[in-house]
Write a protein that holds these residues in place. Structure first.
Motif: not given
Lengths: 111, 113
Positions: A32, A34, A36, A46, A49, A90, A93-94, A96-99, A101-102, B33, B35, B102
């Protein structure tokens, strides 16, 4: 291991020229993705997506699973497109979803 | 419209101080979150929380801790600030369901002298 690669730190084009911001990802599952954008002195927001398959401010991005890419494109750049662009993946992780980033690409559109 | 509010836009602290960065969201999001954003490095996840009193380490948790006593508030704590923690800190929130975008705050520019 870097999951999201944006190979260009800076992309400089003239107004009216086509723009392509590159993003490649590394993920074995169903990704998934995105895009930004952060305009000068504004919050990160955002842009689009992949699941929406929509065009925002003239930008589109197509997920290419074969090339593991999610490049952002616009046929005719405008000066107001100048901003920092981040591609994000996306990840689970554990449970749950995290992002992830590049490192971002700064787009500069000159008149 | 989602609002994520960070308590300070700019903050200057001294080495060794305990520093608190506060973030509040008004959309009843489960996930929050923290960052840090550095030139050439992009955004790197420090910690995240998926529920009150729950927290998970991100990619760069060393030197940081977090607190989530209420659903709408997520605090980042620098236990003993160091100069290499000078950075832009961004807070974000999202719904728990996977793949949700997010929403970010304006950021706190923290300088450690």
């Amino acid at each position: 291991a870097q999951r999201v690669t944006q190979p260009e730190k800076l992309l400089s084009v003239f107004k009216g020229a086509p723009v392509e911001l590159k993003c490649n990802y590394s993920y074995s599952g169903s990704p998934e993705l995105f895009w930004y954008v952060q305009y000068s002195r504004q919050r990160l927001q955002l842009l689009l997506r992949h699941i929406s398959r929509e065009s925002i401010k003239g930008f589109t991005a197509d997920l290419n699973k074969g090339e593991t890419s999610f490049h952002l494109k616009k046929p005719f750049a405008q000066e107001e497109d100048s901003a920092m662009y981040y591609c994000a993946l996306s990840l689970g992780r554990s449970g749950y979803s995290t992002l992830t980033f590049g490192k971002g690409t700064m787009l500069l559109v000159s008149p | 419209d989602v609002k994520v509010t960070q308590s300070s836009r700019y903050l200057v602290k001294r080495t060794g101080e305990k520093v608190f960065l506060e973030c509040v969201q008004d959309m009843d999001h489960e996930n929050m979150f923290w960052y840090r954003q550095d030139p050439g490095l992009g955004l790197r996840l420090i910690y995240f929380s998926y529920d009150v009193k729950m927290k998970e380490k991100g990619d760069i948790p060393e030197g940081y801790s977090v607190s989530r006593e209420k659903k709408e508030r997520f605090s980042l704590i620098l236990e003993s600030a160091s100069t290499n923690q000078t950075s832009m800190y961004l807070c974000a929130s999202s719904f728990r369901r996977g793949g949700q975008p997010q929403h970010f705050g304006d950021g706190t520019r923290l300088s450690i002298l």
